[in-house]
Design a protein around this motif. Structure first.
Motif, PDB file in Angstrom:
ATOM      1  N   GLY A 162      17.345  15.206  -0.245  1.00 22.08           N
ATOM      2  CA  GLY A 162      18.147  16.410  -0.420  1.00 22.08           C
ATOM      3  C   GLY A 162      19.362  16.418   0.488  1.00 22.08           C
ATOM      4  O   GLY A 162      20.450  16.849   0.091  1.00 22.08           O
ATOM      5  N   GLU A 165      22.005  14.136  -1.091  1.00 26.22           N
ATOM      6  CA  GLU A 165      22.698  14.758  -2.215  1.00 26.22           C
ATOM      7  C   GLU A 165      23.596  15.902  -1.754  1.00 26.22           C
ATOM      8  O   GLU A 165      24.678  16.114  -2.300  1.00 26.22           O
ATOM      9  CB  GLU A 165      21.683  15.246  -3.251  1.00 26.22           C
ATOM     10  N   SER A 210      12.350  17.459  -1.574  1.00 26.71           N
ATOM     11  CA  SER A 210      13.615  18.099  -1.943  1.00 26.71           C
ATOM     12  C   SER A 210      14.219  17.572  -3.233  1.00 26.71           C
ATOM     13  O   SER A 210      14.994  18.273  -3.893  1.00 26.71           O
ATOM     14  CB  SER A 210      14.631  17.925  -0.800  1.00 26.71           C
ATOM     15  N   VAL A 211      13.917  16.333  -3.615  1.00 24.50           N
ATOM     16  CA  VAL A 211      14.524  15.701  -4.794  1.00 24.50           C
ATOM     17  C   VAL A 211      13.436  14.957  -5.559  1.00 24.50           C
ATOM     18  O   VAL A 211      12.630  14.241  -4.966  1.00 24.50           O
ATOM     19  CB  VAL A 211      15.651  14.719  -4.375  1.00 24.50           C
ATOM     20  N   PHE A 214      15.488   9.690  -7.174  1.00 22.47           N
ATOM     21  CA  PHE A 214      16.659   9.171  -6.479  1.00 22.47           C
ATOM     22  C   PHE A 214      16.614   7.651  -6.548  1.00 22.47           C
ATOM     23  O   PHE A 214      15.588   7.043  -6.248  1.00 22.47           O
ATOM     24  CB  PHE A 214      16.657   9.636  -5.015  1.00 22.47           C
ATOM     25  N   CYS A 252      26.143   9.963  -9.429  1.00 23.14           N
ATOM     26  CA  CYS A 252      25.123  10.383  -8.471  1.00 23.14           C
ATOM     27  C   CYS A 252      25.149   9.455  -7.264  1.00 23.14           C
ATOM     28  O   CYS A 252      25.727   8.365  -7.308  1.00 23.14           O
ATOM     29  CB  CYS A 252      23.730  10.388  -9.110  1.00 23.14           C
TER      30      CYS A 252
END
Length: 472
Positions: A162, A165, A210-211, A214, A252
């Motif tokens: 997170g 990002e 959090s993600v 990835f 991304c």
């Protein structure tokens, strides 16, 4: 876990003439060092300036003999020697190195591309003078093995996915530490460069609290071999010195393993233990599947038609996500089960299932546990598809696709009587349907694959006849 290393290296190993990495110095002649390999690079070749028309070969590895000390080793020689030496051990093996040269680091040249180490020196291994062999002393091996699970950097010095990002392109080109769990592992892709060199690429999907997904990209054969030993959703990684970049093709951020990177698998740290517990919870709940959204590609862009057996065959041959259409019968649709099995309420933040009357998320590691509970409610069905070639079991049919397929909202469904739900079920059950499906690899399914329904409707008989005749 606390390891008592005081005196061990100096007392027992001294009797075996093994020198601790912390004691190495260029004045030492014919040193003997033992350590566990925590990093290793691929073999590379360069034109030999002294012998025109021939190549020199080299590869590097990093060994560790205590929690606080590890050192880089570089080996040079002809192709036969270097390739043979490289193939004789892997990351995680314990080795003994004899008669290497202890040299000062040169941070302006080769050492700038090697892992950062606490030692002021590096070891040079050559065919004429040095010997590298697997460690045969069981006491030494037992002493070294636990260090494969100790990060080479401060265990609290890392970015969450997170954080990466959130910082976005400000991190582009930087080298950072990452703590994350393995979500999925792709297949190695082979390629040939414009100048004829062969290479490979493998992508790993990571996740944390959090993600949910990835990318971590690996290019080296050594790293790819290591990656293929990991178990998705059961492996936590501390990745020291991963390079972060912005992937303009996918818009991304992505991480890349390079020659400086050291990956510690299932680190023996509190932070990794907490992440492992979280990974286990979300894996068992199926929450990691929530990011497989039907919007991955537009449904109207999917044109390839498959039988069930063809879907399975393609998934087994190339286990990466793909999309297709199948004209199959729905052979399982449990709409008349209890409402709690058809409709689920989940925490909006961590995606774990919660009861409707819950005041807070039951997940101890939920990032919003101390905040007011925020939930989402939707259909969550498992359906089977069957045609003349076989059955695809336990495909996921979720909102909003389920609402469009069934023609009702979750609120409308809960107000139906048992008879009305049974009637809705038999509208589809054992009927030929046109099903748009996404096929993914799955470690939880016995078949090794999983289907996600992207659209489903009763099929037109004429359309079915046209496509099925083409498949036969």
């Amino acid at each position: 876990m606390k390891l008592n290393w005081t005196g061990c290296m100096n007392n027992k190993m001294a009797a075996e003439t093994i020198i601790a990495i912390s004691e190495l110095h260029p004045n030492f002649s014919h040193p003997k060092v033992a350590g566990i390999i925590i990093g290793k690079t691929d073999v590379k070749s360069f034109p030999d300036r002294k012998n025109i028309g021939t190549d020199r070969f080299t590869f590097g590895f990093t060994i560790r003999d205590s929690p606080d000390f590890f050192i880089n080793v570089t080996s040079w020689g002809n192709g036969g020697y270097i390739n043979g030496l490289s193939n004789s051990f892997s990351i995680g093996d314990c080795v003994t190195i004899e008669n290497s040269l202890v040299a000062n680091k040169d941070l302006e040249k080769g050492d700038r591309f090697c892992p950062t180490t606490p030692s002021h020196y590096r070891l040079l291994v050559t065919e004429a003078h040095s010997q590298v062999s697997l460690c045969a002393d069981t006491d030494t091996v037992d002493r070294l093995l636990p260090m494969i699970h100790l990060p080479v950097k401060d265990s609290t010095d890392f970015y969450s996915l997170g954080d990466i990002e959130a910082n976005g392109q400000r991190l582009d080109g930087t080298v950072i530490n990452i703590l994350a769990a393995v979500k999925s592992i792709g297949e190695p892709k082979q390629f040939t460069t414009s100048d004829g060199r062969k290479g490979q690429r493998l992508e790993v999907k990571l996740f944390d609290e959090s993600v949910s997904s990835f990318p971590l990209v690996c290019w080296d054969r050594e790293v790819i071999q290591l990656v293929q030993t990991w178990i998705p959703k059961e492996t936590v990684l501390f990745i020291a010195d991963a390079k972060i970049g912005f992937d303009s093709f996918r818009s991304c951020m992505a991480a890349t393993v390079n020659s400086k990177t050291i990956i510690t698998v299932n680190p023996d740290t509190r932070e990794a233990s907490l992440l492992f517990s979280y990974a286990k919870q979300v894996s068992e709940s199926g929450a990691l599947d929530q990011d497989e959204k039907p919007e991955d590609v537009p449904v109207d862009s999917i044109n390839d038609v498959y039988t069930v057996s063809q879907l399975k065959q393609k998934a087994w041959e190339n286990p990466e996500a793909f999309f297709g259409i199948t004209y199959s019968f729905i052979s399982r649709l449990d709409l008349d089960s209890s409402v709690s099995k058809v409709i689920r309420t989940q925490c909006s933040r961590c995606k774990l299932q919660v009861s409707e009357d819950a005041q807070s998320c039951v997940n101890q590691l939920c990032p919003g546990r101390d905040q007011a509970l925020s939930t989402t409610t939707g259909f969550c069905l498992l359906v089977d598809f069957t045609d003349h070639t076989g059955t695809l079991h336990a495909c996921t049919l979720r909102s909003p696709v389920a609402e469009k397929t069934l023609g009702c909202t979750t609120d409308e469904f809960t107000s139906l009587t048992d008879d009305e739900r049974t009637t809705m079920k038999w509208k589809f059950l054992l009927e030929r349907c046109k099903i748009y499906v996404k096929i993914l690899p799955s470690t939880k399914m016995r078949s090794g694959i999983r289907g996600v329904v992207m659209a489903c409707s009763l099929a037109d008989p004429g359309e079915v006849k046209q496509h099925m005749s083409a498949l036969l």
